[in-house]
Design a protein around this motif. Structure first.
Motif, PDB file in Angstrom:
ATOM      1  N   SER A 283       0.826  -1.200   0.000  1.00 32.70           N
ATOM      2  CA  SER A 283       0.000   0.000   0.000  1.00 32.70           C
ATOM      3  C   SER A 283       0.867   1.261   0.000  1.00 32.70           C
ATOM      4  N   GLY A 284       1.866   1.286   0.866  1.00 32.80           N
ATOM      5  CA  GLY A 284       2.749   2.450   0.946  1.00 32.80           C
ATOM      6  C   GLY A 284       3.474   2.720  -0.357  1.00 32.80           C
ATOM      7  N   LEU A 285       3.969   1.667  -0.986  1.00 30.98           N
ATOM      8  CA  LEU A 285       4.683   1.822  -2.257  1.00 30.98           C
ATOM      9  C   LEU A 285       3.739   2.181  -3.393  1.00 30.98           C
ATOM     10  N   SER A 286       2.564   1.588  -3.408  1.00 31.46           N
ATOM     11  CA  SER A 286       1.615   1.802  -4.502  1.00 31.46           C
ATOM     12  C   SER A 286       1.077   3.231  -4.520  1.00 31.46           C
ATOM     13  N   LYS A 287       0.958   3.846  -3.361  1.00 30.58           N
ATOM     14  CA  LYS A 287       0.467   5.225  -3.284  1.00 30.58           C
ATOM     15  C   LYS A 287       1.377   6.188  -4.030  1.00 30.58           C
ATOM     16  N   SER A 288       2.641   5.788  -4.234  1.00 32.61           N
ATOM     17  CA  SER A 288       3.603   6.623  -4.950  1.00 32.61           C
ATOM     18  C   SER A 288       3.628   6.335  -6.446  1.00 32.61           C
ATOM     19  N   ASP A 289       2.909   5.308  -6.888  1.00 30.72           N
ATOM     20  CA  ASP A 289       2.884   4.974  -8.313  1.00 30.72           C
ATOM     21  C   ASP A 289       2.246   6.103  -9.114  1.00 30.72           C
ATOM     22  N   GLU A 290       2.805   6.372 -10.281  1.00 33.54           N
ATOM     23  CA  GLU A 290       2.247   7.380 -11.166  1.00 33.54           C
ATOM     24  C   GLU A 290       0.817   6.993 -11.544  1.00 33.54           C
ATOM     25  N   GLY A 291      -0.090   7.934 -11.404  1.00 29.08           N
ATOM     26  CA  GLY A 291      -1.482   7.696 -11.761  1.00 29.08           C
ATOM     27  C   GLY A 291      -2.351   7.174 -10.638  1.00 29.08           C
ATOM     28  N   CYS A 292      -1.758   6.925  -9.468  1.00 26.34           N
ATOM     29  CA  CYS A 292      -2.538   6.455  -8.325  1.00 26.34           C
ATOM     30  C   CYS A 292      -3.263   7.644  -7.689  1.00 26.34           C
ATOM     31  N   ILE A 293      -4.573   7.557  -7.643  1.00 28.62           N
ATOM     32  CA  ILE A 293      -5.379   8.596  -6.994  1.00 28.62           C
ATOM     33  C   ILE A 293      -5.500   8.281  -5.508  1.00 28.62           C
ATOM     34  N   ASN A 294      -5.833   7.043  -5.195  1.00 30.23           N
ATOM     35  CA  ASN A 294      -5.846   6.585  -3.806  1.00 30.23           C
ATOM     36  C   ASN A 294      -5.662   5.075  -3.776  1.00 30.23           C
ATOM     37  N   TYR A 295      -5.172   4.580  -2.655  1.00 31.26           N
ATOM     38  CA  TYR A 295      -4.909   3.152  -2.466  1.00 31.26           C
ATOM     39  C   TYR A 295      -5.168   2.887  -0.993  1.00 31.26           C
ATOM     40  N   ASP A 296      -6.383   2.446  -0.678  1.00 30.17           N
ATOM     41  CA  ASP A 296      -6.819   2.336   0.714  1.00 30.17           C
ATOM     42  C   ASP A 296      -6.964   0.875   1.115  1.00 30.17           C
ATOM     43  N   LEU A 297      -6.256   0.498   2.160  1.00 32.72           N
ATOM     44  CA  LEU A 297      -6.263  -0.870   2.670  1.00 32.72           C
ATOM     45  C   LEU A 297      -7.169  -0.954   3.890  1.00 32.72           C
TER      46      LEU A 297
ATOM     47  N   GLN B  31      -2.172  -0.696 -15.312  1.00 34.53           N
ATOM     48  CA  GLN B  31      -1.320  -1.738 -15.888  1.00 34.53           C
ATOM     49  C   GLN B  31       0.135  -1.584 -15.462  1.00 34.53           C
ATOM     50  N   LYS B  32       0.613  -0.349 -15.376  1.00 38.88           N
ATOM     51  CA  LYS B  32       1.986  -0.111 -14.896  1.00 38.88           C
ATOM     52  C   LYS B  32       2.118  -0.564 -13.450  1.00 38.88           C
ATOM     53  N   HIS B  33       1.114  -0.274 -12.646  1.00 36.74           N
ATOM     54  CA  HIS B  33       1.131  -0.713 -11.248  1.00 36.74           C
ATOM     55  C   HIS B  33       1.173  -2.241 -11.172  1.00 36.74           C
ATOM     56  N   ALA B  34       0.328  -2.904 -11.969  1.00 38.39           N
ATOM     57  CA  ALA B  34       0.241  -4.366 -11.933  1.00 38.39           C
ATOM     58  C   ALA B  34       1.543  -5.036 -12.358  1.00 38.39           C
ATOM     59  N   SER B  35       2.363  -4.341 -13.122  1.00 40.52           N
ATOM     60  CA  SER B  35       3.650  -4.912 -13.533  1.00 40.52           C
ATOM     61  C   SER B  35       4.829  -4.325 -12.755  1.00 40.52           C
ATOM     62  N   SER B  36       4.535  -3.492 -11.760  1.00 40.05           N
ATOM     63  CA  SER B  36       5.607  -2.872 -10.969  1.00 40.05           C
ATOM     64  C   SER B  36       6.329  -3.913 -10.124  1.00 40.05           C
ATOM     65  N   LYS B  37       7.554  -3.620  -9.804  1.00 42.71           N
ATOM     66  CA  LYS B  37       8.377  -4.535  -9.007  1.00 42.71           C
ATOM     67  C   LYS B  37       7.712  -4.829  -7.659  1.00 42.71           C
ATOM     68  N   HIS B  38       7.167  -3.808  -6.992  1.00 45.67           N
ATOM     69  CA  HIS B  38       6.593  -4.026  -5.663  1.00 45.67           C
ATOM     70  C   HIS B  38       5.310  -4.863  -5.719  1.00 45.67           C
ATOM     71  N   PHE B  39       4.505  -4.718  -6.776  1.00 48.74           N
ATOM     72  CA  PHE B  39       3.292  -5.534  -6.870  1.00 48.74           C
ATOM     73  C   PHE B  39       3.644  -6.988  -7.205  1.00 48.74           C
ATOM     74  N   VAL B  40       4.512  -7.182  -8.172  1.00 48.99           N
ATOM     75  CA  VAL B  40       4.942  -8.531  -8.549  1.00 48.99           C
ATOM     76  C   VAL B  40       5.603  -9.218  -7.354  1.00 48.99           C
ATOM     77  N   ASN B  41       6.395  -8.478  -6.594  1.00 51.91           N
ATOM     78  CA  ASN B  41       7.052  -9.019  -5.406  1.00 51.91           C
ATOM     79  C   ASN B  41       6.020  -9.432  -4.357  1.00 51.91           C
ATOM     80  N   TYR B  42       4.995  -8.597  -4.144  1.00 49.89           N
ATOM     81  CA  TYR B  42       3.926  -8.938  -3.193  1.00 49.89           C
ATOM     82  C   TYR B  42       3.261 -10.256  -3.592  1.00 49.89           C
ATOM     83  N   ILE B  43       2.909 -10.397  -4.859  1.00 47.97           N
ATOM     84  CA  ILE B  43       2.249 -11.618  -5.344  1.00 47.97           C
ATOM     85  C   ILE B  43       3.129 -12.840  -5.092  1.00 47.97           C
ATOM     86  N   GLU B  44       4.399 -12.710  -5.394  1.00 48.42           N
ATOM     87  CA  GLU B  44       5.328 -13.837  -5.219  1.00 48.42           C
ATOM     88  C   GLU B  44       5.489 -14.200  -3.731  1.00 48.42           C
TER      89      GLU B  44
END
Length: 98
Positions: free
Chosen positions: A30-44, A67-80
């Motif tokens: 959540s903390g990392l995703s809030k900094s992604d370009e195009g993120c308006i909000n990311y509430d957990l 789509q950029k968020h879904a392929s970001s290093k932090h999202f892919v890392n979370y999934i793994e």
């Protein structure tokens, strides 16, 4: 490229005994995703009745940003990292209609 805002409602159910691990990884994501370009909000959120259930409510400027968020290093890392700790991961992609 679509300029229409995209909303995401994601439901994550942690396996028994994995709640705190999944929660901590979601907080990091959540903390990392809030900094992604195009993120308006990311509430957990964590369910008050079932603490193994987490819901993420996200809004993105457009589909490309999502789509950029879904392929970001932090999202892919979370999934793994959490693939063996999550019982259910359901994502609803939505568009505002009214």
């Amino acid at each position: 490229m679509s300029n229409q805002k995209i909303s995401i409602v994601a439901k994550i159910l942690a396996k028994e005994g994995k709640r705190e691990f999944v929660k901590n990884e979601l907080i990091k994501l959540s903390g990392l995703s809030k900094s992604d370009e195009g993120c308006i909000n990311y509430d957990l959120h964590q369910d008050n009745e079932n603490p193994k259930l987490f819901v993420v409510y996200e809004n993105w400027e457009n589909k490309d940003a999502l789509q950029k968020h879904a392929s970001s290093k932090h999202f892919v890392n979370y999934i793994e990292l959490t693939k063996e700790a999550v019982e259910e991961f359901i994502v609803h992609e939505m568009t505002t209609i009214a």
